[in-house]
Design a protein around this motif. Sequence first.
Motif, PDB file in Angstrom:
ATOM      1  N   GLN A 110       0.834  -1.205   0.000  1.00 36.87           N
ATOM      2  CA  GLN A 110       0.000   0.000   0.000  1.00 36.87           C
ATOM      3  C   GLN A 110       0.867   1.252   0.000  1.00 36.87           C
ATOM      4  O   GLN A 110       0.598   2.211  -0.728  1.00 36.87           O
ATOM      5  CB  GLN A 110      -0.922  -0.007   1.226  1.00 36.87           C
ATOM      6  CG  GLN A 110      -1.991  -1.079   1.135  1.00 36.87           C
ATOM      7  CD  GLN A 110      -2.640  -1.390   2.477  1.00 36.87           C
ATOM      8  OE1 GLN A 110      -2.302  -0.780   3.491  1.00 36.87           O
ATOM      9  NE2 GLN A 110      -3.565  -2.334   2.475  1.00 36.87           N
ATOM     10  N   ALA A 111       1.924   1.205   0.818  1.00 31.23           N
ATOM     11  CA  ALA A 111       2.805   2.367   0.889  1.00 31.23           C
ATOM     12  C   ALA A 111       3.512   2.585  -0.449  1.00 31.23           C
ATOM     13  O   ALA A 111       3.607   3.712  -0.941  1.00 31.23           O
ATOM     14  CB  ALA A 111       3.826   2.184   2.005  1.00 31.23           C
TER      15      ALA A 111
ATOM     16  N   SER B 285       1.113   3.986  -2.989  1.00 29.75           N
ATOM     17  CA  SER B 285       0.645   5.344  -2.739  1.00 29.75           C
ATOM     18  C   SER B 285       1.598   6.391  -3.288  1.00 29.75           C
ATOM     19  O   SER B 285       1.229   7.537  -3.477  1.00 29.75           O
ATOM     20  CB  SER B 285       0.449   5.566  -1.243  1.00 29.75           C
ATOM     21  OG  SER B 285       1.718   5.662  -0.615  1.00 29.75           O
TER      22      SER B 285
ATOM     23  N   GLU C 280      -5.530   8.813  -6.186  1.00 31.35           N
ATOM     24  CA  GLU C 280      -6.595   8.796  -5.181  1.00 31.35           C
ATOM     25  C   GLU C 280      -6.092   8.424  -3.783  1.00 31.35           C
ATOM     26  O   GLU C 280      -6.775   8.653  -2.810  1.00 31.35           O
ATOM     27  CB  GLU C 280      -7.742   7.867  -5.612  1.00 31.35           C
ATOM     28  CG  GLU C 280      -7.360   6.421  -5.776  1.00 31.35           C
ATOM     29  CD  GLU C 280      -6.974   6.109  -7.227  1.00 31.35           C
ATOM     30  OE1 GLU C 280      -7.181   4.968  -7.637  1.00 31.35           O
ATOM     31  OE2 GLU C 280      -6.472   7.019  -7.913  1.00 31.35           O
ATOM     32  N   ILE C 281      -4.885   7.836  -3.685  1.00 28.46           N
ATOM     33  CA  ILE C 281      -4.398   7.429  -2.362  1.00 28.46           C
ATOM     34  C   ILE C 281      -3.503   8.514  -1.790  1.00 28.46           C
ATOM     35  O   ILE C 281      -2.692   9.104  -2.500  1.00 28.46           O
ATOM     36  CB  ILE C 281      -3.607   6.104  -2.446  1.00 28.46           C
ATOM     37  CG1 ILE C 281      -4.412   5.072  -3.230  1.00 28.46           C
ATOM     38  CG2 ILE C 281      -3.295   5.579  -1.050  1.00 28.46           C
ATOM     39  CD1 ILE C 281      -3.685   3.771  -3.458  1.00 28.46           C
ATOM     40  N   GLU C 282      -3.668   8.742  -0.511  1.00 31.27           N
ATOM     41  CA  GLU C 282      -2.804   9.686   0.198  1.00 31.27           C
ATOM     42  C   GLU C 282      -1.397   9.081   0.281  1.00 31.27           C
ATOM     43  O   GLU C 282      -1.243   7.944   0.711  1.00 31.27           O
ATOM     44  CB  GLU C 282      -3.359   9.895   1.609  1.00 31.27           C
ATOM     45  CG  GLU C 282      -2.692  10.989   2.410  1.00 31.27           C
ATOM     46  CD  GLU C 282      -2.955  12.376   1.847  1.00 31.27           C
ATOM     47  OE1 GLU C 282      -2.130  13.250   2.068  1.00 31.27           O
ATOM     48  OE2 GLU C 282      -4.007  12.561   1.150  1.00 31.27           O
ATOM     49  N   PRO C 283      -0.337   9.802  -0.167  1.00 35.40           N
ATOM     50  CA  PRO C 283       1.009   9.209  -0.105  1.00 35.40           C
ATOM     51  C   PRO C 283       1.410   8.840   1.321  1.00 35.40           C
ATOM     52  O   PRO C 283       1.167   9.603   2.255  1.00 35.40           O
ATOM     53  CB  PRO C 283       1.907  10.320  -0.649  1.00 35.40           C
ATOM     54  CG  PRO C 283       1.008  11.216  -1.404  1.00 35.40           C
ATOM     55  CD  PRO C 283      -0.332  11.127  -0.765  1.00 35.40           C
ATOM     56  N   VAL C 284       1.955   7.654   1.479  1.00 38.98           N
ATOM     57  CA  VAL C 284       2.449   7.197   2.774  1.00 38.98           C
ATOM     58  C   VAL C 284       3.966   7.253   2.728  1.00 38.98           C
ATOM     59  O   VAL C 284       4.581   6.637   1.873  1.00 38.98           O
ATOM     60  CB  VAL C 284       2.005   5.748   3.063  1.00 38.98           C
ATOM     61  CG1 VAL C 284       2.536   5.288   4.415  1.00 38.98           C
ATOM     62  CG2 VAL C 284       0.516   5.615   2.994  1.00 38.98           C
TER      63      VAL C 284
END
Lengths: 339, 318
Positions: free
Chosen positions: A256-257, A260, A267-271
Amino acid sequence: MNGPLLEARELQVRFHAGRGKRPVRAVDGVDLAVGRGEIVALVGESGCGKTTLARTLLGLERPQDGTVLFDGAPLGYGSGDLKRYRRRAQLILQDPTGALNPRQTVYESVAEGLRIHRAVARKQREGIETSEVDLVSAALAKAGLRPPEGFFMTYPHELSGGQRQRVVIAGALALEPELLVADEPVSSLDASIRGEILALLLRLRDELGLTVLVVTHDLGLAWNIADRIAVMYLGRIVEVGSTEQVLQAPEHPYTQALLSVVPEVEEIEPVVLAGEPPDPSRIPDGCRFHPRCQALAGGAAEAAGVADRCISDPLPVIAAHGGHRAACWLAEARSPSSP
Amino acid sequence: MSAGEAVPRLTARQVTRRRRRESARRTWNEFRSHRSGVVGLGILVVFVLVALGAPLLADATGLKVTAATGGVLEAPSAEYWLGTDDNGRSVLTLLIWGARVSLFVGLLATAISMVIGTLVGVASGHFRGWPSSVLFRLTEWFLVIPFLPLAIVMASVLGASLINIVLVIGVTSWPGTALLIRAQTLSIEERPFLERARALGAGHWHQMSRHVLPNVMPMVFANTTLTVAIAILTETTLSFLGLGDPLRVSWGSMLDDAFGAGAITTGAWWFIIPPGICVILVVLSFTLIGRALEEIFNPRLRRGILDETSKPRRRERS
């Protein structure tokens, strides 16, 4: 002949860093299967062991433990066995400028594999009328360098980066391999050339039925060409599945990270991962990702009641076969149906 | 690529030959821009011509002590341009014939030294583990033995002849080359094209002969010229010490004779200075050439073939 073309079983590669130091566990238990005609992307950050895994799969590195199976048979490490294997499995390196001997012409670089394996004599024994020049021309043409004769006399420094990578690919194709392992095949190339080289790999798969294992740190690249993706972290595969599954519904916090921060994904908040970059000589207890895991730090694991397991319970190696899997206690807690 | 350039069926050998010609031409063009190297080459060419043309320039009977025509240690005159030695022979004749021996010994000894040095250097840089350490220790061992005593011992054990002198110099002067080539090999071993060669299935021999050797060859070449200078000096030294071939005149044996005849105390400078100057000139010429070649071939001293931006693309040639 329905099994995977290439398979790794509980592969372990350790390097000794010197007296009194802990061994570096570059590959720490990997199961991986690559089916025939499939393009598999091995994704991970620098230093996670993906290049070592690729080299081990090609027999350039000897594993301390576990086996590499090619076409169902374990890989032999005698020089004759390896030489036979080289005809069927070839490597494409990251930096095409360094991968070509600056003192050899394109012709010699491409003909090198043919000469090592006496491919011309072999073909003639099989009754195929051919010559070295024909085979080199054919390989260059397959790699998209046309007209091939125009490149015979050129030196690597007279070519562009994309052309050099095509020469490297032609050198591999000249042996008519079944498997190509491409280690970061486009990361040293211009963005405009990348697409061409990737399209070339896809075309080769379609036309020649090549099986390709692409090693990359770039999820965006994997998205473009891979059928399946295996995400590697600190010597182990943490998530594996088809490209759609892994990229549209990533289960592992690390995937996920990674996802992102792919520029195309908006659409994903950067991690941004916290903590030290991982050290393969000190692999943490429990889940190897837990010191940097944003799900653990953000309390998601606590809420699901697996935070203790994340810190102390080691995860099993993901099996090579089967669908979408992730080595994560949180993912397992969320979908109790999976084993 | 122009339309006029028909590149039809080239055999592999033709491709290789063309490539060699091309690279030789490129090296020559670059060499010409080094003035000191060209001067060195000029001096060397003169000496080589003299050595080859010795029978035409000076009658070989002039070397015979029994056939000597001049007086003892005569000063330079119209008849004897460089005077005579203690046996009445023309010093110029001795000098011309001495060039043959000095150049022959220098070149042949260097060839031996280069072959040993390159083989040991490449092998100890390429292989890992014990073969490498054994070869490296051997190199170091030869390196720390005082060179002149070893050469003297070998020369006296083997006996004084031209070939033995060549052997002694060749066998004692390789360790420096081996170290240099080893260092270069180690850096080439790290380059990705060796990894590619291994992935293609290349064995040790193929890797060493096709990839390592062509890439260290320029260094070998540059080092050769420097070693020739040392070999000529060593030949002079050994001959001066009386370990040379007694049947042949070399510059070193001339100096030995001059010393023995007391040319220094009697002021017969024409017997000492010409051979000394010849040695210096030949050594200087090889050193100048070597320096120039080193500059051309050493990737760190120039903008070379690895740097694609500095050179125009040559694909458009007509």
